[in-house]
Structure formats: C-alpha cells, structure tokens
Design a protein around this motif. Sequence first.
Motif: not given
Lengths: 131, 253
Positions: A73-74, A76-78, A80-83, B17, B20, B65-67, B75-76, B78-79
Amino acid sequence: MIILGVALLSGSLLIGTFIGNLVGSLLGVDANVGGVGIAMILLILSTNLLARSGRLRPETSAGISFWSGMYIPIVVAMAATQNVVGAVTAGPVAVVAGVAAVAVSFLLVPVLARVKTPGIDEPVEVFAEEA
Amino acid sequence: MDALVSTLQDNDLVVAFALVGLVTAIAMLISKVLTRGKFQASAIAIIIGLVLAYIGGVATGGEDGLADLSLFSGIGLMGGGMLVNLAIVATGFGASFEEMKKSGLGGIISLVLGVVLSFAIGVVIAVMFGYSDPVDLTTIGAGTATYIVGPVTGAALGASSGIIALSVGAGLVKSVLTMVLTPFVAKYIGLNNPRSAIVFGGLLGTTSGVTAGLAATDKRLVPYGAMTSTFYTGLGLLLAPSVLFFAVRTIFG
C-alpha cells in the motif's frame, strides 16, 4: 507488546539512516549511502538474536509484520506521488536514454545472477510462484 | 460541502489510507475479473497509482503527482521517504541474511556495473542526439543512473537548467518503466530468487522503481533488491561528478 516490535524496527531504521548519512559525509556526497540496507541487516540480526533466546514474542513480531504488510500500500501511495508527467513529457533524449538503460539492465540480470561468491557453493533458494 | 472538505483536509493521512485501500480493492477486482488472477493485484494497484499521479500532475502542474491536490496531501506523507523506508526495512523481517551473503559478490559487481552502464548509455544516447559538451553529457548520463544523481551532478559541474531538467527526465523514465515492466519481464530474466533480486537491485538502482517493481512481482524479493539499490544513488553521486566526468572529458573534451 506490539510497540516493542515497532520500536525495534524504528530503532533499526534510525541507526541505519544515521550510519548511512555518516558514510555519505565521509565520502563527500550529500546522501544517505546504504542506510536502508544497514537498517535491514540490524533488524534481521536483532530479531534472529531474540528468536534464538526465545524472547521474540508473537506480539513483538506483529508490530514488525504490520509494517511489512503495509509495504505494498505504501508503494502504491509512492507511485501516486511520482512525477509521471515529467517522465512522459521529458523529451526524446531522456526517453530514449531511460528506455535503453532499463532494457540493457534487465538483460544483464540473468548474466550477473550466475556470479557466485567464492567459497560458498550452496545453491540459492528459489521462490515458488505465489498462489 | 465545506465541512466535508475540511474534514478530509484535517485527516489527510487517514484519507490516504482509505484511498489506497479503495485502489487496492479495485485492483483486486480487475485482477480477478479481467485477468482471471493471472496478473497480480499489487502490480495493477501500482499502475493505477501511476495513472493517478499523472492526473494529479496534469491537474496542478506540480511535481508530486496526486499529493499536489490539497485533498490528497496525505498521499505524500504515506508514500514519502520516511514511511517508505520504514516499510522496506520491515520487509527484511524474515529475509535470510545467509542468502544475502551468498550473493555478495554478484551484488557488488552489479552495483558498480549498474552505475557505470546506465551512465554510459545516457552519454552515448546524448552524443547521438548531438550533445558534445562534457558537462552536458555527464549530467545526462548521471540522470540516466537516477533522477537524484543527475541534478546533483549537474549542479556540481555547472550545467544549465535545461540539461538538468533533461537528466531528471531520463531518471524518471527509468524509474517509472522499472515499476511498470518488472512484473511482465520477471519470468524471462529469472527474477524468482534472492540472488537475481540482489543483482536486479544493483543493476537498475532506482530505489523507487526497484522496490515497487519487485513488490509487483513477488513481495518476498523486495528486501534483497532494496539491499543493493540502497547503495546505488550514493555510489552514483560519488562516481558521476568525479571519475566518470573525467572519463567523459578525456574522451569528448
């Protein structure tokens, strides 16, 4: 106590990150060199030590296993924050360089996976496909 | 409506949480219904994450991204690096130290070769596209190693911001491609044991790409790949602005 496992994990990460930063500054680079790897070794050694003397309680393990289970899950969050926009619009030089580097690296995996450490002859463990 | 927005904004990590979890549930459904379980839910979830990052980037013009959408700022966290590192180390619980020792030599070779090879490929491609200044070539090569090594090397050598942006782009392409492609090619490159995972981590090096790609393939491989990739950026930062730059200057200067 679950917190003991979480604390053991956190302590390993803090010590590893600190050593990684020290190594980085010794080498003159502004980065954490191998901190996560050192932390992982500390965690493996300390949990093995506790398990051998029978002091690794199931609750302690649960505190570590929880964060291990949160790994995907973490990630997946990472992701979602990629450029991603930056990657997609990077321009042809960047795209070709990135694609070529990945392709060649992939191709070399089976080649280098044959390298054996001298003095150790046992075969490596192979993971069966997950159900 | 305002009350709802402020509830979500005040609880941003909890929102992350839940989000995701929702993405994972959708990914499990896709995996089961559309691919009949052939393709792992975690790989699909990571791809959905990348798509969301793309949407977030287009919507805000930001880099996270989404953050970058305030509703999803959690999300920022968490990820982000802190929790990612905590979870990676946790995956080492139950990993075998013996297996790591068995593959030590291959790991070290793959690390050095991985940095030098990615760098060299970046330089060669840049030459093919008409770049000739050693600083530009080195910066693009460094970025092809990882998107952290590129800008640090470029700043140290005094590269222009356009070249630095290009080097970051090359590293991002490598990272995203590694995340997406690894589960598809794993079978063909023998990525099913600790030793090949260690070699894989050393060759690819991009920590986010390696750990996410391995997670999407088989979670048991993650600690082994993380073990080598954690040294890659540091090694790149050490070699690129020094030895590798001198080599490029000697050849193209």
